[in-house]
Write a protein that holds these residues in place. Structure first.
Motif, short mmCIF file in Angstrom:
data_model
loop_
_atom_site.label_atom_id
_atom_site.label_comp_id
_atom_site.label_asym_id
_atom_site.label_seq_id
_atom_site.Cartn_x
_atom_site.Cartn_y
_atom_site.Cartn_z
N PHE A 1 71.07 -37.33 16.61
CA PHE A 1 70.48 -37.71 15.19
C PHE A 1 68.95 -37.57 15.21
CE2 PHE A 1 74.18 -40.34 16.20
CZ PHE A 1 74.97 -39.78 15.39
N PRO A 2 68.32 -36.35 15.45
CA PRO A 2 66.80 -36.28 15.50
C PRO A 2 66.04 -36.53 14.36
CG PRO A 2 68.05 -34.00 15.57
CD PRO A 2 69.21 -34.97 15.56
N VAL A 3 65.03 -37.44 14.39
CA VAL A 3 64.11 -37.51 13.02
C VAL A 3 63.26 -36.27 12.77
CG1 VAL A 3 62.58 -38.95 12.24
CG2 VAL A 3 64.07 -39.85 13.70
N ASP A 4 63.40 -36.03 11.60
CA ASP A 4 62.67 -34.74 11.19
C ASP A 4 61.37 -34.67 11.67
OD1 ASP A 4 64.86 -33.89 9.94
OD2 ASP A 4 64.15 -34.55 7.95
N GLY A 5 60.72 -33.87 12.36
CA GLY A 5 59.52 -33.74 12.68
C GLY A 5 59.27 -33.81 14.14
#
Length: 421
Positions: free
Chosen positions: A320-324
């Motif tokens: 679940f990567p955080v944008d950026g």
């Protein structure tokens, strides 16, 4: 407490082979006392587990078979010992001075209850108990009003727990019992027994006042107010074989934002000022998940240690990567996985059939199982979790992170890290 160290205890009945998150609040309360110089006793209820506590239940508990009871007892005994050791390590990492810690003991009520005869119990303890008080307790009234009634052994459970408190008061100067709010009736029953039954040198009971206290903590509940625990069928276990560190991390990381600040205070040793700062930053940018991820990391560190917490955090960031956020490097992946990285010559990785390689590194039990998982869409590779669609597919150079690491995922969160050397 201001005049010197007190002795406090909290008990857990051996009705399951593992603790769950619902047990954490009383245990963390006990941990706080220990870290601040008080003496604590963690009690594993082996004898009382065979009777069954009616608190918070509308139907009677299953009887505990002897073999299952032993397994549950042994599991909880080891787990509570580990909890306090992890808690000690966690506290030291947060700047607590170990020289100021108190003492801790682990006991079982089988030490004094198993050898206690029924006639002796009735002749000593029984004569100081009022049935009207027992009937007035919420745990009993709720069962009486449920339509299912209450059996005699469960009705007398409060007497056994009262005796535990009385015994520890007499033998260990224990003046404080800690438990969940559903234990209020049992705790006050113990305080009442201590005040009524104080054998003098002649063995006769006296009525002189005694100082004994109870401390209750709120129950952990779902958004709908349902109790979280084994009885409710929604337990989040602390045994990593039943609930993995990743799953425990996800439990805390996916809590509603309304819970996070409160839980950071309850389940971590972070300073309140730091919690306030993090919560403010999270409120300003909820998409960053900063407060929820911090809660999850700290809680898993307390329960399973920093290595498992870092791994759970790593897997979460992968899934679940955080944008950026920038992609992880091979060196970072190897650093997190440590000695669990599987090193294989690159010539035996690139060009190898993926189902065969997955079996070799232990990601699956058999090559056939790997092929079935792939057919079901359950195997992925790389930082972007690219699905592997063919069991006969071979590993490509482009699958490797920085040309060095093959990241293999099976199912929801089981990762295997292979370093091609």
């Amino acid at each position: 407490m201001e005049s010197g160290p007190v002795v406090a205890y909290a008990g857990v009945d051996a009705t399951a082979p593992s603790l769950h998150v619902g047990h954490l609040l009383p245990l963390i309360n006990l941990l706080h006392f220990y870290l601040h110089g008080h003496h604590v006793i963690a009690l594993v209820g082996k004898s009382t587990a065979s009777v069954g506590d009616p608190s918070g239940r509308v139907v009677e508990r299953d009887s505990i078979a002897s073999r299952r009871l032993d397994e549950s007892f042994n599991g909880l005994w080891a787990q509570i010992e580990k909890f306090f050791e992890r808690g000690r390590e966690y506290a030291v990492s947060k700047g607590y001075n170990e020289a100021n810690f108190g003492k801790r003991k682990l006991k079982t009520n089988a030490e004094w209850l198993d050898g206690l005869g029924l006639v002796e119990f009735l002749a000593t303890v029984g004569r100081h108990i009022r049935v009207s008080s027992m009937l007035a307790r919420d745990s009993v009234k709720d069962r009486m009003n449920s339509g299912n009634g209450i059996n005699f052994s469960e009705f007398t459970y409060q007497l056994l727990q009262s005796y535990d408190f009385w015994h520890l008061y007499r033998t260990a100067n224990c003046r404080l019992q800690i438990g969940g709010s559903d234990q209020f009736g049992n705790i006050t029953a113990g305080i009442d027994l201590i005040s009524r039954y104080q054998p003098g040198s002649t063995g006769e009971a006296t009525s002189s006042a005694a100082e004994a206290y109870g401390l209750t903590s709120p129950l952990l509940t779902t958004e709908s107010g349902e109790k979280i625990g084994k009885s409710a069928g929604n337990a989040i276990w602390l045994d990593e074989n039943l609930t993995t560190p990743f799953e425990l991390y996800q439990f805390f990381a996916t809590l509603p934002d309304t819970h996070v600040q409160k839980y950071l205070g309850m389940f971590t040793l972070l300073p309140l000022s730091e919690i306030a700062t993090v919560t403010h930053a999270h409120t300003a940018n909820p998409g960053s998940r900063i407060a929820r991820n911090l809660l999850a990391k700290e809680a898993v560190t307390l329960i399973h240690g920093i290595e498992k917490a870092l791994e759970a955090e790593f897997v979460t960031n992968l899934l679940f990567p955080v944008d950026g956020e920038k992609a992880l490097s091979a060196a970072e992946i190897i650093s997190v996985w440590g000695d669990r990285v599987i090193k294989i010559p690159k010539t035996e990785v690139v060009g190898e059939i993926i189902a065969k390689l997955a079996r070799r590194v232990g990601a699956v039990k058999t090559r056939g199982a790997a092929e079935n998982i792939i057919k079901g869409g359950g195997m992925y590779h790389g930082l972007k979790n690219e699905k592997i669609s063919d069991g006969m597919a071979t590993v490509q150079e482009g699958w490797l992170v920085d040309g060095e690491v093959l990241l293999l995922r099976v199912g929801k969160g089981k990762f295997t890290v292979i370093q091609a050397i």
